[in-house]
Design an enzyme around this catalytic site. Structure first.
Site, short mmCIF file in Angstrom:
data_model
loop_
_atom_site.label_atom_id
_atom_site.label_comp_id
_atom_site.label_asym_id
_atom_site.label_seq_id
_atom_site.Cartn_x
_atom_site.Cartn_y
_atom_site.Cartn_z
N TYR A 81 0.83 -1.22 0.00
CA TYR A 81 0.00 0.00 0.00
C TYR A 81 0.86 1.26 0.00
O TYR A 81 0.44 2.29 -0.56
CB TYR A 81 -1.00 -0.02 1.17
CG TYR A 81 -2.11 -1.01 0.90
CD1 TYR A 81 -3.14 -0.71 0.02
CD2 TYR A 81 -2.08 -2.28 1.47
CE1 TYR A 81 -4.13 -1.64 -0.26
CE2 TYR A 81 -3.06 -3.21 1.18
CZ TYR A 81 -4.09 -2.89 0.32
OH TYR A 81 -5.05 -3.80 0.02
N ARG A 89 1.41 1.91 -3.62
CA ARG A 89 0.20 2.46 -4.28
C ARG A 89 0.02 3.93 -3.87
O ARG A 89 -0.34 4.77 -4.68
CB ARG A 89 -1.07 1.70 -3.86
CG ARG A 89 -1.03 0.19 -3.92
CD ARG A 89 -1.44 -0.32 -5.27
NE ARG A 89 -0.31 -0.36 -6.18
CZ ARG A 89 0.73 -1.18 -6.08
NH1 ARG A 89 0.83 -2.05 -5.10
NH2 ARG A 89 1.71 -1.15 -6.95
N GLN A 121 -15.57 2.85 -5.28
CA GLN A 121 -14.88 1.70 -4.69
C GLN A 121 -13.37 1.97 -4.69
O GLN A 121 -12.61 1.19 -4.13
CB GLN A 121 -15.15 0.45 -5.51
CG GLN A 121 -16.60 0.05 -5.59
CD GLN A 121 -16.81 -1.05 -6.63
OE1 GLN A 121 -16.66 -2.23 -6.33
NE2 GLN A 121 -17.15 -0.67 -7.84
N ASN A 122 -12.98 3.06 -5.34
CA ASN A 122 -11.55 3.31 -5.51
C ASN A 122 -10.93 3.91 -4.26
O ASN A 122 -11.52 4.77 -3.61
CB ASN A 122 -11.31 4.24 -6.70
CG ASN A 122 -11.81 3.63 -8.00
OD1 ASN A 122 -12.03 2.42 -8.05
ND2 ASN A 122 -11.99 4.45 -9.01
N ASP A 140 -7.99 5.45 -4.53
CA ASP A 140 -7.20 6.63 -4.95
C ASP A 140 -7.99 7.90 -4.62
O ASP A 140 -9.15 7.84 -4.21
CB ASP A 140 -6.83 6.54 -6.45
CG ASP A 140 -8.05 6.63 -7.37
OD1 ASP A 140 -8.87 7.56 -7.21
OD2 ASP A 140 -8.18 5.77 -8.27
N HIS A 162 -14.68 1.75 0.04
CA HIS A 162 -13.61 0.79 0.33
C HIS A 162 -12.40 1.45 1.00
O HIS A 162 -11.32 0.88 1.01
CB HIS A 162 -13.17 0.06 -0.95
CG HIS A 162 -14.17 -0.92 -1.45
ND1 HIS A 162 -14.16 -1.45 -2.73
CD2 HIS A 162 -15.25 -1.49 -0.85
CE1 HIS A 162 -15.17 -2.29 -2.88
NE2 HIS A 162 -15.86 -2.32 -1.75
N GLY A 201 -17.08 1.84 -14.90
CA GLY A 201 -15.74 1.26 -14.76
C GLY A 201 -15.58 0.27 -13.63
O GLY A 201 -14.56 0.26 -12.95
N THR A 202 -16.58 -0.59 -13.46
CA THR A 202 -16.43 -1.64 -12.44
C THR A 202 -16.85 -2.98 -13.02
O THR A 202 -17.81 -3.06 -13.79
CB THR A 202 -17.19 -1.29 -11.14
OG1 THR A 202 -17.13 -2.40 -10.24
CG2 THR A 202 -18.62 -0.91 -11.37
N LEU A 216 -15.78 -0.50 -20.20
CA LEU A 216 -15.04 -0.86 -21.40
C LEU A 216 -15.64 -2.08 -22.07
O LEU A 216 -15.70 -2.18 -23.29
CB LEU A 216 -13.58 -1.13 -21.01
CG LEU A 216 -12.52 -1.10 -22.09
CD1 LEU A 216 -12.55 0.23 -22.84
CD2 LEU A 216 -11.14 -1.32 -21.49
P1 OAD Z 1 -11.94 -4.32 -11.63
O1 OAD Z 1 -10.47 -4.31 -11.97
O2 OAD Z 1 -12.53 -5.59 -11.16
O3 OAD Z 1 -12.79 -3.86 -12.88
C1 OAD Z 1 -12.47 -2.71 -13.63
C2 OAD Z 1 -13.46 -2.61 -14.80
O4 OAD Z 1 -13.17 -1.42 -15.49
C3 OAD Z 1 -13.37 -3.77 -15.81
O5 OAD Z 1 -14.69 -4.25 -16.09
C4 OAD Z 1 -12.74 -3.11 -17.03
O6 OAD Z 1 -13.24 -3.64 -18.26
C5 OAD Z 1 -13.20 -1.67 -16.89
N1 OAD Z 1 -12.32 -0.68 -17.53
C6 OAD Z 1 -10.99 -0.74 -17.73
N2 OAD Z 1 -10.54 0.37 -18.33
C7 OAD Z 1 -11.61 1.17 -18.51
C8 OAD Z 1 -11.81 2.48 -19.09
N3 OAD Z 1 -10.81 3.19 -19.59
N4 OAD Z 1 -13.08 2.98 -19.10
C9 OAD Z 1 -14.12 2.27 -18.59
N5 OAD Z 1 -14.00 1.05 -18.05
C10 OAD Z 1 -12.76 0.50 -18.00
O7 OAD Z 1 -12.17 -3.14 -10.58
P2 OAD Z 1 -13.41 -2.88 -9.60
O8 OAD Z 1 -14.68 -3.33 -10.20
O9 OAD Z 1 -13.30 -1.46 -9.16
O10 OAD Z 1 -11.79 -3.80 -3.48
O11 OAD Z 1 -13.05 -3.81 -8.40
C11 OAD Z 1 -13.89 -3.82 -7.27
C12 OAD Z 1 -13.10 -4.04 -5.99
O12 OAD Z 1 -12.30 -5.21 -6.11
C13 OAD Z 1 -12.10 -2.96 -5.67
O13 OAD Z 1 -12.66 -1.81 -5.05
C14 OAD Z 1 -11.17 -3.65 -4.75
C15 OAD Z 1 -11.02 -4.97 -5.47
O14 OAD Z 1 -10.72 -6.03 -4.70
C16 OAD Z 1 -11.10 -3.54 -2.37
O15 OAD Z 1 -9.97 -3.10 -2.36
C17 OAD Z 1 -11.87 -3.82 -1.12
#
Ligand code: OAD
Length: 235
Positions: free
Chosen positions: A56, A59, A91-92, A94, A109, A176-177, A203
């Protein structure tokens, strides 16, 4: 679509991807070379706190070289100009929404720039290195700070406030999740249950894509500014 007054927006790692912050679920299933269970669980911290702190710390240090992109800026503009209720749930961990100027913002988160002291239970702004075991800015005790990040197996922050906003919103937007992590992955179903229109911008189709009324596929940096202008044109 009914008239829109109240909006809830959920963002994930994809919104920060164009700023150069790595998403979680890469093709190799690893997060910056680590298995999630080795760096993002309370058990990992109990087993090897040094590895987790250094992970961390890296990061957190990286935040200094990344900047909000057009999607963060557009959501901050929406937050500033939208006359109805609005809650931006990220959920980010940052600080790119914060730096773009969003105020109606909730980090479900946790945050890289926050330290949680296990001695006094206080939380403080933090931008240094926790692996060096600094003193808690609140109680001055050494060796008790942990990242103020919600790890797997821990309860996300402010769930009651989020559930209330979901029950009262007319529009729920997910950006973006991957829809792989609950409870955030279930927000679309809650919002829909209470009658909201639901829109996904990602995406590629997320795991919950089918639950949304509307899906827009592409980069957040392009889709989100266009959508924000659309919404603000009705104000
Ligand atoms: P993920 O890495 O699981 O998903 C990111 C999503 O963003 C994917 O579906 C990609 O296709 C999409 N993506 C990538 N680039 C993009 C762009 N330029 N524009 C739009 N979409 C794009 O991340 P999260 O869903 O945020 O938890 O993950 C959820 C949680 O899992 C996080 O908060 C974290 C992790 O474990 C904790 O730290 C508790």
């Amino acid at each position: 679509m009914n008239e829109i007054n109240n909006i809830v927006i959920l963002t994930g790692a994809g919104i920060s991807a164009e700023s150069g912050v790595a998403t979680f679920r890469g093709p190799d299933g690893l997060w910056e070379g680590h298995r999630v269970e080795d760096v993002a669980t309370p058990e990992a911290f109990a087993r090897n706190s040094d590895l987790v702190q250094k992970f961390y710390d890296e990061r957190r240090a990286k935040l200094q070289s990344v900047h909000p992109n057009a999607a963060h800026a557009a959501l901050a503009k929406l937050d500033e100009k939208w006359p109805g209720d609005l809650l931006l749930v990220t959920q980010n961990v940052d600080d790119l929404h914060d730096r773009a100027g969003a105020t109606r913002l909730l980090h479900m988160h946790g945050e890289l720039n926050s330290a949680w002291c296990l001695a006094c239970d206080g939380r403080s702004h933090f931008d240094g290195e926790m692996a060096l075991d600094p003193a808690c800015p609140k109680c001055d005790q050494f060796g008790y700070l942990r990242p103020d990040i919600v790890w797997f197996g821990e309860m996300p922050y402010e769930m009651e406030r989020i559930e209330l906003a979901l029950a009262q919103c007319d529009l729920f937007v997910s950006i973006g999740t991957s829809g792989a992590v609950y409870p955030a992955a279930g927000f679309v179903q809650s919002a829909r249950h209470y009658g909201a229109h639901t829109l996904e911008m990602n995406l590629d189709p997320s795991e919950g894509s089918l639950h949304f009324h509307e899906n827009r596929m592409g980069k957040a940096g392009e889709l989100v500014p266009t959508w924000v202008e659309e919404v603000l044109s009705h104000v």
